[in-house]
Design a protein around this motif. Structure first.
Motif, PDB file in Angstrom:
ATOM      1  N   LYS A  69       0.893  -1.319  -0.053  1.00  0.00           N
ATOM      2  CA  LYS A  69       0.042   0.091  -0.058  1.00  0.00           C
ATOM      3  C   LYS A  69       0.959   1.414  -0.046  1.00  0.00           C
ATOM      4  O   LYS A  69       0.625   2.013  -0.632  1.00  0.00           O
TER       5      LYS A  69
ATOM      6  N   LYS B  54       3.098  -5.681  -6.034  1.00  0.00           N
ATOM      7  CA  LYS B  54       2.248  -6.562  -5.781  1.00  0.00           C
ATOM      8  C   LYS B  54       2.636  -7.543  -4.930  1.00  0.00           C
ATOM      9  O   LYS B  54       3.842  -7.733  -4.563  1.00  0.00           O
TER      10      LYS B  54
ATOM     11  N   ASN C  71      -9.369 -10.028   2.005  1.00  0.00           N
ATOM     12  CA  ASN C  71      -9.809  -9.310   0.958  1.00  0.00           C
ATOM     13  C   ASN C  71      -8.841  -8.479   0.262  1.00  0.00           C
ATOM     14  O   ASN C  71      -8.458  -8.262  -0.917  1.00  0.00           O
ATOM     15  N   MET C  72      -8.013  -7.802   1.336  1.00  0.00           N
ATOM     16  CA  MET C  72      -6.810  -6.942   0.821  1.00  0.00           C
ATOM     17  C   MET C  72      -5.762  -7.676   0.201  1.00  0.00           C
ATOM     18  O   MET C  72      -5.150  -7.140  -0.810  1.00  0.00           O
TER      19      MET C  72
ATOM     20  N   LYS D 299      -5.968 -10.219  -1.393  1.00  0.00           N
ATOM     21  CA  LYS D 299      -6.482 -10.674  -2.780  1.00  0.00           C
ATOM     22  C   LYS D 299      -6.247  -9.696  -3.839  1.00  0.00           C
ATOM     23  O   LYS D 299      -5.961  -9.629  -4.812  1.00  0.00           O
ATOM     24  N   GLU D 300      -6.768  -8.384  -3.158  1.00  0.00           N
ATOM     25  CA  GLU D 300      -6.996  -7.463  -4.085  1.00  0.00           C
ATOM     26  C   GLU D 300      -5.320  -6.851  -4.811  1.00  0.00           C
ATOM     27  O   GLU D 300      -5.306  -6.614  -5.759  1.00  0.00           O
ATOM     28  N   TYR D 301      -4.370  -7.122  -3.580  1.00  0.00           N
ATOM     29  CA  TYR D 301      -2.975  -6.623  -4.085  1.00  0.00           C
ATOM     30  C   TYR D 301      -2.291  -8.042  -4.805  1.00  0.00           C
ATOM     31  O   TYR D 301      -1.027  -7.734  -4.653  1.00  0.00           O
ATOM     32  N   SER D 302      -2.712  -8.916  -4.832  1.00  0.00           N
ATOM     33  CA  SER D 302      -2.134 -10.112  -5.129  1.00  0.00           C
ATOM     34  C   SER D 302      -1.495 -10.150  -6.406  1.00  0.00           C
ATOM     35  O   SER D 302      -2.238  -9.804  -7.513  1.00  0.00           O
TER      36      SER D 302
ATOM     37  N   ASP E  86      -8.178 -18.191  -5.391  1.00  0.00           N
ATOM     38  CA  ASP E  86      -8.651 -17.423  -4.313  1.00  0.00           C
ATOM     39  C   ASP E  86      -7.717 -17.195  -3.099  1.00  0.00           C
ATOM     40  O   ASP E  86      -6.692 -18.242  -3.102  1.00  0.00           O
TER      41      ASP E  86
END
Ligand code: BTN
Length: 240
Positions: free
Chosen positions: A81, A91, A184-185, A187-190, A212
């Motif tokens: 982030k 990532k 969730n985060m 996953k978002e930045y994966s 996932d």
């Protein structure tokens, strides 16, 4: 909060472990270079002077030892982030390497001391390659630095943002114990979700698609025979 600064040290993680018991939560050990920087699995972490960020945070979370991997995930998220805020396209490679253009720019080494089923302390070590241009032969195809990828950033800006992000995410987690938000985060930045990878375990190498990251932070993959499996960090390694 206390920040302990060194021009040189063997390893900020080792130093932090020595002072952890008597230090308060949030104490940071940071050094311009490390002479014995440690990576995961007994590996060496190249830590030359002023090329990178080498720091360790002492934590004393009231969580179960089994939930400790989430702290490593939170650290990975803070780095990603922070870098994204500085317009760097970074990532997370599950479980906790940070990549730019598919090369590793940051590694995290979490060490923990447990006392009868509760966490005594955690030392969270973060190493970021900032200005390194020459990597040794063995890692030059898989490692990179922020500068090498074309971003000229200053170390202090990165440190400040990483610590800000970390403090927010960490305190939120400690207060809410909400693992789903972290998952969730992640996953978002994966870097892996939707990609075909190799799952390596013992002498076995199998092709799979990443689908996932679940609430426990495990990677869900689908093998070519259609079977779906949950991978636990530390038990498998992933190659692109
Ligand atoms: C990895 O293998 O990916 C983890 C690398 C962790 C390196 C950091 S640098 C600061 C801290 N002190 C160490 O000796 N290692 C960690």
């Amino acid at each position: 909060k206390e920040i302990i600064y060194f021009e040189t040290i063997d390893s900020t993680n080792d130093y932090a472990k020595k002072i952890a018991k008597k230090s308060s939560e949030g104490t940071i050990v940071i050094s311009e270079e490390q002479t014995k920087g440690k990576g995961r699995m007994g590996r060496f972490w190249h830590s030359s002077k002023k090329d990178g960020i080498y720091m360790s945070i002492i934590l004393k979370p009231d969580i179960l030892p089994n939930d400790a991997p989430i702290i490593t995930q939170i650290a990975g998220l803070s780095v990603v982030k922070a870098l994204n805020k500085l317009n760097v396209d970074a990532k997370i490679k599950w479980p906790n390497d940070i990549l730019i253009n598919n090369k590793k720019v940051c590694g995290i080494l979490t060490e923990m001391s447990i006392e009868i089923d509760r966490i005594d302390y955690i030392v969270l070590g973060i190493g970021i390659n900032v200005k390194t241009l020459d990597f040794s032969e063995d890692i030059k195809n898989i490692a990179t630095s922020i500068l090498k990828e074309g971003y000229n950033l200053n170390r202090l800006d990165i440190i400040t943002l990483v610590l800000d992000e970390f403090e927010n995410l960490y305190l939120d987690y400690i207060n809410t114990k909400n693992k789903q938000i972290i998952a969730n985060m992640c996953k978002e930045y994966s870097a892996l979700i939707g990609k075909d990878i190799y799952v390596i375990q013992f002498n076995d190498r199998k092709r799979a698609k990443c689908i996932d990251i679940n609430k426990e932070g495990n990677l869900i993959v689908q093998y070519e025979d259609g079977s779906i499996k949950e991978l636990i960090s530390g038990e498998v390694s992933i190659r692109g």
